[in-house]
Design a protein around this motif. Structure first.
Motif, mmCIF file in Angstrom:
data_model
loop_
_atom_site.group_PDB
_atom_site.id
_atom_site.type_symbol
_atom_site.label_atom_id
_atom_site.label_comp_id
_atom_site.label_asym_id
_atom_site.label_seq_id
_atom_site.Cartn_x
_atom_site.Cartn_y
_atom_site.Cartn_z
ATOM 1 N N MET A 1 0.847 -1.184 0.000
ATOM 2 C CA MET A 1 0.000 0.000 0.000
ATOM 3 C C MET A 1 0.884 1.236 0.000
ATOM 4 S SD MET A 1 -2.962 0.994 2.756
ATOM 5 C CE MET A 1 -3.728 -0.596 2.548
ATOM 6 N N GLY A 2 0.830 2.017 -1.063
ATOM 7 C CA GLY A 2 1.722 3.153 -1.175
ATOM 8 C C GLY A 2 1.133 4.406 -0.576
ATOM 9 N N VAL A 3 1.985 5.378 -0.329
ATOM 10 C CA VAL A 3 1.537 6.670 0.170
ATOM 11 C C VAL A 3 0.981 7.467 -0.993
ATOM 12 C CG1 VAL A 3 2.266 8.802 1.286
ATOM 13 C CG2 VAL A 3 3.314 6.631 1.938
ATOM 14 N N PRO A 4 -0.218 8.080 -0.841
ATOM 15 C CA PRO A 4 -0.754 8.901 -1.929
ATOM 16 C C PRO A 4 0.234 9.992 -2.316
ATOM 17 C CG PRO A 4 -2.421 8.545 -0.230
ATOM 18 C CD PRO A 4 -1.123 8.005 0.298
ATOM 19 N N ASP A 5 0.237 10.328 -3.582
ATOM 20 C CA ASP A 5 1.174 11.317 -4.099
ATOM 21 C C ASP A 5 0.808 12.710 -3.610
ATOM 22 O OD1 ASP A 5 2.883 12.883 -5.482
ATOM 23 O OD2 ASP A 5 2.120 12.394 -7.474
ATOM 24 N N GLY A 6 1.616 13.233 -2.671
ATOM 25 C CA GLY A 6 1.359 14.551 -2.109
ATOM 26 C C GLY A 6 1.594 15.666 -3.100
ATOM 27 N N LYS A 7 2.131 15.374 -4.280
ATOM 28 C CA LYS A 7 2.400 16.403 -5.278
ATOM 29 C C LYS A 7 1.345 16.405 -6.387
ATOM 30 C CE LYS A 7 6.193 17.478 -3.135
ATOM 31 N NZ LYS A 7 6.277 18.708 -2.350
ATOM 32 N N ALA A 8 0.205 15.786 -6.112
ATOM 33 C CA ALA A 8 -0.847 15.756 -7.119
ATOM 34 C C ALA A 8 -1.258 17.182 -7.470
ATOM 35 C CB ALA A 8 -2.058 14.982 -6.595
ATOM 36 N N ALA A 9 -1.722 17.360 -8.707
ATOM 37 C CA ALA A 9 -2.121 18.685 -9.152
ATOM 38 C C ALA A 9 -3.220 19.231 -8.256
ATOM 39 C CB ALA A 9 -2.610 18.610 -10.602
ATOM 40 N N LEU A 10 -3.067 20.461 -7.814
ATOM 41 C CA LEU A 10 -4.033 21.058 -6.912
ATOM 42 C C LEU A 10 -5.219 21.621 -7.686
ATOM 43 C CD1 LEU A 10 -1.855 23.000 -4.346
ATOM 44 C CD2 LEU A 10 -3.397 21.112 -3.875
ATOM 45 N N VAL A 11 -6.399 21.305 -7.183
ATOM 46 C CA VAL A 11 -7.628 21.912 -7.664
ATOM 47 C C VAL A 11 -8.275 22.531 -6.445
ATOM 48 C CG1 VAL A 11 -9.874 21.517 -8.724
ATOM 49 C CG2 VAL A 11 -7.896 20.176 -9.459
ATOM 50 N N PRO A 12 -8.635 23.809 -6.470
ATOM 51 C CA PRO A 12 -9.221 24.420 -5.280
ATOM 52 C C PRO A 12 -10.384 23.592 -4.764
ATOM 53 C CG PRO A 12 -8.813 26.074 -6.957
ATOM 54 C CD PRO A 12 -8.553 24.738 -7.608
ATOM 55 N N PRO A 13 -10.392 23.255 -3.454
ATOM 56 C CA PRO A 13 -11.450 22.412 -2.917
ATOM 57 C C PRO A 13 -12.845 22.958 -3.177
ATOM 58 C CG PRO A 13 -9.688 22.641 -1.320
ATOM 59 C CD PRO A 13 -9.385 23.581 -2.434
ATOM 60 N N GLY A 14 -12.991 24.284 -3.165
ATOM 61 C CA GLY A 14 -14.297 24.873 -3.402
ATOM 62 C C GLY A 14 -14.828 24.595 -4.793
ATOM 63 N N ALA A 15 -13.934 24.242 -5.708
ATOM 64 C CA ALA A 15 -14.345 23.983 -7.084
ATOM 65 C C ALA A 15 -14.693 22.517 -7.306
ATOM 66 C CB ALA A 15 -13.241 24.401 -8.049
ATOM 67 N N ARG A 16 -14.595 21.706 -6.266
ATOM 68 C CA ARG A 16 -14.839 20.278 -6.412
ATOM 69 C C ARG A 16 -15.913 19.830 -5.440
ATOM 70 N NH1 ARG A 16 -9.260 17.156 -6.195
ATOM 71 N NH2 ARG A 16 -10.702 15.515 -6.794
ATOM 72 N N GLN A 17 -16.569 18.731 -5.786
ATOM 73 C CA GLN A 17 -17.520 18.119 -4.871
ATOM 74 C C GLN A 17 -16.757 17.359 -3.792
ATOM 75 O OE1 GLN A 17 -20.905 18.542 -5.036
ATOM 76 N NE2 GLN A 17 -20.442 19.988 -6.694
ATOM 77 N N ALA A 18 -17.309 17.334 -2.590
ATOM 78 C CA ALA A 18 -16.645 16.622 -1.499
ATOM 79 C C ALA A 18 -16.390 15.174 -1.863
ATOM 80 C CB ALA A 18 -17.500 16.709 -0.230
ATOM 81 N N ALA A 19 -17.308 14.572 -2.614
ATOM 82 C CA ALA A 19 -17.158 13.165 -2.972
ATOM 83 C C ALA A 19 -15.927 12.918 -3.832
ATOM 84 C CB ALA A 19 -18.407 12.672 -3.701
ATOM 85 N N ASP A 20 -15.414 13.965 -4.485
ATOM 86 C CA ASP A 20 -14.262 13.804 -5.370
ATOM 87 C C ASP A 20 -12.928 13.969 -4.656
ATOM 88 O OD1 ASP A 20 -15.968 13.476 -7.536
ATOM 89 O OD2 ASP A 20 -16.049 15.644 -7.928
ATOM 90 N N LEU A 21 -12.943 14.460 -3.422
ATOM 91 C CA LEU A 21 -11.697 14.742 -2.715
ATOM 92 C C LEU A 21 -11.010 13.452 -2.286
ATOM 93 C CD1 LEU A 21 -12.889 17.729 -0.511
ATOM 94 C CD2 LEU A 21 -11.431 17.844 -2.538
ATOM 95 N N THR A 22 -9.687 13.463 -2.319
ATOM 96 C CA THR A 22 -8.903 12.276 -1.990
ATOM 97 C C THR A 22 -7.871 12.613 -0.920
ATOM 98 O OG1 THR A 22 -7.167 12.728 -3.609
ATOM 99 C CG2 THR A 22 -9.111 11.515 -4.399
ATOM 100 N N ALA A 23 -7.279 11.580 -0.361
ATOM 101 C CA ALA A 23 -6.190 11.787 0.588
ATOM 102 C C ALA A 23 -5.021 12.508 -0.078
ATOM 103 C CB ALA A 23 -5.740 10.447 1.173
ATOM 104 N N ALA A 24 -4.762 12.189 -1.341
ATOM 105 C CA ALA A 24 -3.669 12.860 -2.060
ATOM 106 C C ALA A 24 -3.920 14.358 -2.169
ATOM 107 C CB ALA A 24 -3.512 12.250 -3.451
ATOM 108 N N ASP A 25 -5.180 14.753 -2.375
ATOM 109 C CA ASP A 25 -5.510 16.178 -2.418
ATOM 110 C C ASP A 25 -5.174 16.852 -1.096
ATOM 111 O OD1 ASP A 25 -6.599 16.021 -5.019
ATOM 112 O OD2 ASP A 25 -8.544 15.398 -4.225
ATOM 113 N N LEU A 26 -5.527 16.191 0.007
ATOM 114 C CA LEU A 26 -5.270 16.760 1.328
ATOM 115 C C LEU A 26 -3.775 16.947 1.567
ATOM 116 C CD1 LEU A 26 -6.108 17.664 4.153
ATOM 117 C CD2 LEU A 26 -6.209 15.243 4.811
ATOM 118 N N LEU A 27 -2.991 15.930 1.252
ATOM 119 C CA LEU A 27 -1.552 16.033 1.467
ATOM 120 C C LEU A 27 -0.939 17.118 0.588
ATOM 121 C CD1 LEU A 27 -0.366 12.333 1.870
ATOM 122 C CD2 LEU A 27 -1.656 13.794 3.438
#
Length: 252
Positions: free
Chosen positions: A1-27
């Motif tokens: 089990m790998g660590v989610p990629d903390g360098k994933a492309a950022l999308v402002p949380p307000g522009a996304r549905q909560a259901a789409d948010l991931t651990a990688a987004d948080l990191l």
């Protein structure tokens, strides 16, 4: 089990549905909020220097207040526990802190699964802030209506942090009028080599005296004050009247 990629492309949380948010987004959001000057302060505060209890950890410089603000949209998300468990293995302290805050928020609804995840992950819950923000709700909350023998196992662990988890978990019980666990566990750590354990035990004893019964605390101190480490005793008597504090200090 790998660590989610903390360098994933950022999308402002307000522009996304909560259901789409991931651990990688948080990191990734935590990484984006990093401040090297804050990191220097936190590294000293949490003793990341060689020989310190936090040595080997890595800070990027994000305060808890900022983390809690970043977490707001994620509290409405349904990130799979598998993702959060993977994120909890991150080498970045603030990543782990954010994950533990999120698991604490969800603990009441997913008690057993989160409790089991937590006990599998104690190697990554390795500083006092990580323990203190999570152990009462996750461990104490789960054990509230169950046998608590696991606390005896944890308090005798070689791991400083597992010992602190056992002690701080009792805060959940104390806030609900049950103090017997801390009075049972505290003598187990009278001879502990770590000041952080003495502080945790003293803190919980103080809370038991404040929230449950001062008389019970004084009965405990009458019996045990001479054997208690100075730090534990100092924390335990902190809210007692000055003359009573002096009485117990003299016993020590």
């Amino acid at each position: 089990m790998g660590v989610p990629d903390g360098k994933a492309a950022l999308v402002p949380p307000g522009a996304r549905q909560a259901a789409d948010l991931t651990a990688a987004d948080l990191l990734a959001e935590i990484d984006a909020a990093a401040d090297p000057q804050v990191a220097e302060v936190l590294e000293r505060y949490f003793q990341l220097q060689p020989g310190g209890y936090g040595y080997g950890d890595e800070m990027v410089g994000v305060k808890l207040s900022t983390i809690r603000e970043l977490l707001k949209p994620y509290r409405k998300a349904s990130i799979p526990l598998e993702e959060l468990e993977a994120a909890l293995t991150s080498p970045i302290h603030e990543h782990r802190l954010a994950v533990l805050c999120l698991l604490t928020d969800r603990a009441a609804k997913e008690q057993q699964a989160i409790y089991e995840l937590y006990l599998r992950s104690t190697a990554f819950i390795n500083n006092w802030d990580l323990v203190d923000c999570s152990a009462p709700e996750i461990v104490g909350g789960y054990l509230f209506d169950k046998p608590r023998t696991i606390l005896e196992t944890l308090v005798r662990s070689e791991s400083l942090w597992e010992r602190r988890i056992a002690l701080v978990a009792t805060h959940w019980f104390i806030r609900r009028g049950q103090s017997e666990d801390i009075y049972h566990l505290a003598p187990e750590v009278f001879n502990d080599r770590e000041d952080l354990i003495h502080k945790a035990a003293g803190w919980m004893l103080r809370e038991a005296g404040k929230r449950v019964s001062e008389d019970e605390l004084r009965d405990f101190l009458d019996q045990h004050a001479p054997a208690m480490p100075r730090t534990m005793l100092r924390y335990a008597i902190e809210r007692l009247p000055a003359e009573i504090r002096a009485h117990y200090r003299a016993k020590r």
